[in-house]
Design an enzyme around this catalytic site. Structure first.
Site, mmCIF file in Angstrom:
data_model
loop_
_atom_site.group_PDB
_atom_site.id
_atom_site.type_symbol
_atom_site.label_atom_id
_atom_site.label_comp_id
_atom_site.label_asym_id
_atom_site.label_seq_id
_atom_site.Cartn_x
_atom_site.Cartn_y
_atom_site.Cartn_z
ATOM 1 N N HIS A 44 0.705 -0.573 -0.161
ATOM 2 C CA HIS A 44 -0.810 -0.300 -0.109
ATOM 3 C C HIS A 44 1.151 1.178 0.244
ATOM 4 C CE1 HIS A 44 -3.521 2.859 1.280
ATOM 5 N NE2 HIS A 44 -4.070 1.784 0.746
ATOM 6 N N GLU A 83 0.874 3.810 1.980
ATOM 7 C CA GLU A 83 0.875 4.501 2.834
ATOM 8 C C GLU A 83 2.205 3.902 3.571
ATOM 9 O OE1 GLU A 83 -3.060 4.562 3.894
ATOM 10 O OE2 GLU A 83 -3.441 5.339 2.497
ATOM 11 N N GLY A 103 -7.839 9.275 -0.103
ATOM 12 C CA GLY A 103 -8.045 10.110 1.296
ATOM 13 C C GLY A 103 -8.180 11.914 1.067
HETATM 14 P P1 13P Z 1 -9.431 6.398 0.682
HETATM 15 O O1 13P Z 1 -10.912 5.366 0.243
HETATM 16 O O2 13P Z 1 -9.816 6.820 1.438
HETATM 17 O O3 13P Z 1 -9.016 7.450 -0.519
HETATM 18 O O4 13P Z 1 -8.348 5.410 0.487
HETATM 19 C C1 13P Z 1 -7.746 4.432 -0.835
HETATM 20 C C2 13P Z 1 -6.953 3.426 -0.212
HETATM 21 O O5 13P Z 1 -6.094 4.269 -0.027
HETATM 22 C C3 13P Z 1 -7.626 2.295 -0.090
HETATM 23 O O6 13P Z 1 -6.428 1.087 0.213
#
Ligand code: 13P
Length: 251
Positions: free
Chosen positions: A96, A98, A174
């Site tokens: 991911h 992140e 996000g």
């Molecule tokens: P959002 O739907 O909050 O933009 O996040 C997407 C995401 O990172 C799913 O792994």
């Protein structure tokens, strides 16, 4: 071969144990009877076991949000693929953005995690995506290609077919800023082109590619209608059973 729509919720670092159990129950209720869409929820480690009981015997599958590649040993704080399997996990999110941005995930660690996950019989959801600077600098294609070649290094065609790709442009995660359906589809077409060059056209056409990044009930239908968008990896909108339902069953 027709690709099956696959919608997965990524709860990220949200929900306590009680909240996770309640939300999982709400999701089960919300998607009851849905058979044409594969549905999964990827919950925090500490809630996996409890949520696994909540979804037992339903059409909702369980996913984890990361894994370590070693089988066991002195890796404080880490969780192995067999641990995940032992609590009923089917899917594992790997790479991911992140993880890549904040926790030093590299294409090499993504590759090791993907191989370990496959070796245990679990199914990876391999995440790739470019940042805004990379897109605006004309580097999107090369970034995606590098992530794909690194992630899939040494993985057989047979195993490649078990991997779902999540294309998540970092600038759309996000932020409320969704890729247009055209931008999403174009990226997915490019991803398939790279997969065809690593494997072959037939394999590339069979691999399920989710879009992720601010997917919500009001934009899901258009995104999912794109020929190369096969599903979604949902963050914020997966934290409420109602909005998750609105993506699984868009109206
Ligand atoms: P959002 O739907 O909050 O933009 O996040 C997407 C995401 O990172 C799913 O792994």
């Amino acid at each position: 071969m027709a690709r099956r729509t696959f919608i997965a919720g990524n709860w990220k670092m949200n929900t306590t144990l009680d909240e996770a159990v309640a939300l999982a129950g709400g999701v089960v209720e919300a998607v009851k009877g849905v058979s044409d869409v594969e549905v999964a929820i990827c919950v925090p480690y500490i809630s996996l076991q409890a949520v696994s009981q909540v979804i037992k015997g339903t059409n909702v599958k369980l996913g984890a949000q990361d894994v370590h590649w070693e089988a066991s040993g002195a890796y404080t704080g880490k969780i192995s693929t067999s641990m995940l399997k032992s609590v009923g996990v089917t899917y594992v999110i790997i790479g991911h953005s992140e993880q890549r941005q904040y926790f030093g995930e590299t294409d090499e660690s993504v590759n090791k995690k993907t191989k370990a996950t496959l070796a245990t019989g679990l199914l990876p959801i391999l995440c790739i995506g470019e940042t805004l600077a990379e897109r605006e600098g004309g580097k999107m294609d090369s970034v995606l290609e590098t992530q794909l070649r690194g992630g899939y290094a040494g993985i057989s065609k047979e195993d490649a077919l078990k991997i779902t790709i999540a294309y998540e442009p970092v600038w759309a995660i996000g932020t409320g800023k969704t890729a247009t359906s055209q931008q999403a589809n174009d990226a997915h077409v490019f991803i398939r082109k790279v997969l065809a060059s690593i494997y072959d056209e037939q394999t590339a056409q069979a691999i399920v590619i989710q879009y992720g990044g601010s997917m919500k009930p009001d934009n899901a239908k258009e995104l999912l209608a794109q020929p190369d968008v096969d599903g979604g990896l949902i963050g914020g909108a997966a934290l409420k059973a109602d909005s998750f339902k609105g993506i699984v069953i868009p109206n």
